[in-house]
Design an enzyme around this catalytic site. Structure first.
Site, mmCIF file in Angstrom:
data_model
loop_
_atom_site.group_PDB
_atom_site.id
_atom_site.type_symbol
_atom_site.label_atom_id
_atom_site.label_comp_id
_atom_site.label_asym_id
_atom_site.label_seq_id
_atom_site.Cartn_x
_atom_site.Cartn_y
_atom_site.Cartn_z
ATOM 1 N N LYS A 12 90.043 116.043 67.426
ATOM 2 C CA LYS A 12 88.975 116.429 68.225
ATOM 3 C C LYS A 12 89.009 117.114 69.340
ATOM 4 C CE LYS A 12 86.855 113.749 72.304
ATOM 5 N NZ LYS A 12 87.515 114.629 73.368
ATOM 6 N N LYS A 17 95.290 119.669 69.419
ATOM 7 C CA LYS A 17 95.773 119.839 68.036
ATOM 8 C C LYS A 17 96.320 121.456 67.881
ATOM 9 C CE LYS A 17 90.961 121.024 66.991
ATOM 10 N NZ LYS A 17 91.017 122.430 67.273
ATOM 11 N N LYS A 43 87.184 128.134 70.470
ATOM 12 C CA LYS A 43 88.161 128.467 71.656
ATOM 13 C C LYS A 43 88.844 129.685 71.307
ATOM 14 C CE LYS A 43 89.559 124.586 72.874
ATOM 15 N NZ LYS A 43 89.173 123.827 71.973
ATOM 16 N N ASP A 130 85.536 117.667 65.929
ATOM 17 C CA ASP A 130 84.271 116.912 66.535
ATOM 18 C C ASP A 130 83.130 116.719 65.703
ATOM 19 O OD1 ASP A 130 85.040 116.842 69.837
ATOM 20 O OD2 ASP A 130 85.725 118.270 68.897
#
Length: 738
Positions: A12, A17, A43, A130
């Site tokens: 998620k 991670k 990101k 996600d």
């Protein structure tokens, strides 16, 4: 040399991670492994720790500004800690474009640039988990990941995402063992150790490593180094231990995801709140009703909320909604239509529209500008636009087109722009009263078929252009819902115009066929509206215009056949108080009609006629055949995407079969032995003894509709023509038998 091992690390967003992935890559490098880490998160911070805190050029940013022939692997591949190779996919700004599509694009580019030619021992894909959509699921595919690790904490949404990832793996694997296990990144919340233990047991996966919440991660980030580089780090040993496990080819596991209910009960210990919910019960009933939808009585099916017959009946798609909308929009000659999508969408639709115009020009000498040179341009959506969103390019295109001073600009969405969610509604603000911008959201064929696209275009153009403060003018009519792609549209219009002019009535607006913006703006100037066809489309537009504009309609559409045209003229005379003009007009046509009937009757009287047709309004043929004393042996009505309501005033005079099965055609011809079979299409399975002729889907209007067909039949019998091509097979058989 070790075989390449590919590892997908999913988790998620915000679960840590990227921190774990980069530290794991560093630990593997410390064990003399040649590692490539690919960050698959918008990101684009997956490799930052390996690069001293530096953010690198992402693949998607690179292809956005670099031509394909200039692409180079060196421009997107960067060296990090202990030689770890680093790549970042990147992604669009939040709220635009499609990040999942960006992952697909990144992998495609890396393959084209032969990244796997570089010798690596391991590739680590750091992937956002996600949403396991088609794009983010790419690293799960067999050609990429040999092993999948799932990072989670004890928070519900993190466990929920982990379970979803297992569902995604299961969809691909079908019993294969590719899951390495769970990497537990602790958050320090109450009861999380027990919760993760329950989850791991329930999904039959080992907990490969547990990373405690620690300030060591923060210190390493501030120093811009991987945690394994820090001296006296207790957590660094955990990464080295995990790296050792991966290098030594640990045992893999099958994915056994839980249902949402099992996850709630077994892992989170929540009691399900079982209660009756009227909305849920209602939705369940509707789901069951969908299965029976096709059994609904079509005769009772009426247009509802402006959906096409295809959408309501759950039929296979009949064409593309985007193409249907474009076909209507380009009929407005002083406007420009933008196809918001790839060039190919605009090109294919352009060719389809112009093919009708070329045929009309070459066969009939009729020039239709909107069909020869339709005012259609493309926003030229490409791979980069698919990823980053196309609104900026679309708005630039609109500003460019404004310079040509069109009276309106229509923006019609294709599948790609619909899928990535471009908000074309925002373009309305770029227009004004003199030059409105009108979005028409069809999203390709996602929202329905060709007819649905036409409906959407009619409605949005009406709402965007029709002015409600227009004063009504006497003796004016609007023509509604002509078939712009039919060969006889213009000749039919001229026929109706001639009849109306004979009654001293003018035409205000053709909605929407070969018209202009001002005509539609002044739509309400006309007292009465006349449907060109009272089919599903025509009734839909009638309902819409009555509901939103209180439009008044003549009871009957364009008349087809003698009796219908005669009655139609009487209705026009009553509506516009033109009774003194109607009788001379009818008398003139009636004399011509009767003369022609007497000429051709000798050739057709007593002939057996079979009809197989998509047309649901067929009385114009039946009336003529009966007038000529032909014997109608059977009327076969086929299911048609453009219509759902069959009716005739001759229903008791011969056999009629609705929803006709085309496979019965040859059998019926053999049994009934018709002299002539008429249909919308020819078939090589027809009995050679029967003459054939075609029925136009859009018939000629006026007094002589049926008579024009009958003249052809009489000509066939008069000349005693035989369709010899059906016997060609015998000629070839004799030749090859020698």
């Amino acid at each position: 040399m070790n075989l390449l091992k590919q590892i997908a690390v999913y988790g998620k967003g915000g679960i840590g991670k990227s921190t774990i992935s980069s530290n794991l890559s560093a630990a593997l490098a410390m064990k003399n492994q040649k590692v490539l880490q690919i960050g698959c998160d918008p990101k684009h911070d997956s490799t930052r720790l390996l690069l001293g805190g530096e953010k690198i050029t992402t693949v998607l940013d690179y292809i956005k500004v670099t031509a394909p022939d200039e692409w180079s692997l060196e421009d997107v591949l960067f060296k990090g800690y202990k030689g770890v190779d680093c790549v970042e996919a990147g992604g669009p700004k939040p709220g635009v474009g499609c990040a999942g599509r960006g992952i697909l694009t990144t992998f495609d580019l890396l393959e084209k640039l032969d990244i796997k030619k570089i010798e690596h021992d391991l590739i680590i894909y750091d992937v956002l988990g996600d949403v396991v959509c088609g794009g983010f699921a790419v690293p799960i595919r067999h050609e990429y990941a040999d092993v999948v690790y799932i990072i989670t904490s004890g928070e519900f949404m993190a466990i929920y995402a982990a379970n979803n990832i297992l569902k995604g793996i299961k969809n691909y694997d079908e019993g294969l063992k590719r899951v390495g296990g769970i990497i537990f990144n602790q958050r320090g919340i109450e009861g999380e150790n027990e919760r993760i233990k329950k989850f791991a047991e329930s999904v039959k996966l080992p907990i490969c490593e547990i990373f405690p919440r620690s300030d060591e991660f923060t210190k390493a980030e501030k120093m811009g180094i991987p945690l394994v580089e820090m001296e006296h780090s207790s957590i660094a040993t955990k990464f080295l231990k995990l790296a050792e496990r991966i290098v030594n080819h640990e045992e893999l596991n099958e994915a056994f995801p839980l249902t949402d209910e099992e996850l709630e009960k077994q892992v989170l210990g929540n009691k399900m709140n079982v209660y009756k919910n009227k909305h849920i019960e209602s939705f369940t009933k509707k789901e069951k009703q969908v299965e029976n939808q096709k059994e609904k009585d079509e005769e009772n099916l009426k247009p509802n909320q402006f959906f096409s017959k295809n959408v309501l009946m759950r039929e296979p798609l009949h064409g593309c909604a985007f193409a249907g909308a474009v076909n209507i929009a380009v009929q407005i000659q002083d406007a420009i239509t933008i196809a918001h999508g790839p060039r190919s969408c605009a090109h294919i639709t352009y060719q389809a529209i112009t093919s009708t115009g070329r045929r009309s020009l070459f066969e009939r000498g009729t020039l239709m500008n909107s069909q020869i040179i339709p005012p259609l341009v493309s926003s030229e959506m490409n791979e980069g636009v698919m990823v980053f969103g196309g609104m900026e390019e679309l708005k630039n295109k609109i500003n460019h087109l404004k310079k040509y001073d069109p009276s309106a600009i229509f923006v019609i969405t294709t599948c790609p722009s619909g899928i990535i969610g471009d908000d074309v509604e925002t373009t309305r603000a770029m227009g004004n009263t003199k030059q409105p911008i009108i979005p028409i959201k069809t999203d390709g064929n996602i929202t329905g078929d060709f007819l649905q696209g036409m409906i959407n275009a009619y409605i949005e153009i009406a709402r965007g252009l029709i002015k409600k403060d227009i004063k009504e003018k006497e003796d004016m009519v609007n023509i509604i819902a002509e078939k712009s792609i039919a060969k006889n549209t213009e000749t039919n219009f001229e026929t109706m115009k001639k009849l109306l002019v004979a009654m001293d009535i003018g035409i205000n607006c053709r909605f929407i066929c070969r018209t202009k913006v001002q005509d539609i703006q002044n739509f309400l100037k006309a007292k009465v509206n006349i449907l060109a066809y009272e089919d599903y489309m025509g009734r839909m537009m009638k309902n819409f215009l009555q509901e939103e504009y209180d439009a008044q309609f003549l009871e009957s559409p364009f008349p087809v056949g003698f009796s219908e045209t005669k009655n139609w003229l009487y209705k026009i005379a009553d509506t516009f108080d033109k009774k003194e003009k109607v009788h001379p007009v009818i008398e003139e046509y009636e004399n011509l009609y009767e003369e022609e009937i007497e000429k051709i009757k000798p050739y057709l009287k007593g002939k057996k006629l079979m009809i197989v047709t998509y047309n649901h309004h067929i009385d114009w043929i039946l009336e003529t055949a009966l007038k000529l004393e032909m014997h109608i042996v059977k009327l076969c009505i086929l299911n048609f995407s453009q219509e759902n309501l069959f009716k005739t005033k001759f229903e008791d005079q011969f056999k009629i079969e609705l929803n006709y099965d085309q496979n019965k055609r040859s059998e019926d011809i053999k049994a009934l032995s018709p002299d002539i079979v008429i249909s919308n299409y020819t078939s090589n399975a027809l009995d050679g003894a029967a003459m054939t002729d075609t029925i136009p889907l859009c018939p000629d209007v006026g007094f002589f509709s049926g008579l024009n067909l009958a003249r052809r039949w009489a000509g066939l019998f008069k000349m005693n023509l035989r369709e010899g091509w059906k016997e060609d097979e015998g000629l070839f058989s004799k030749y090859y038998a020698r």
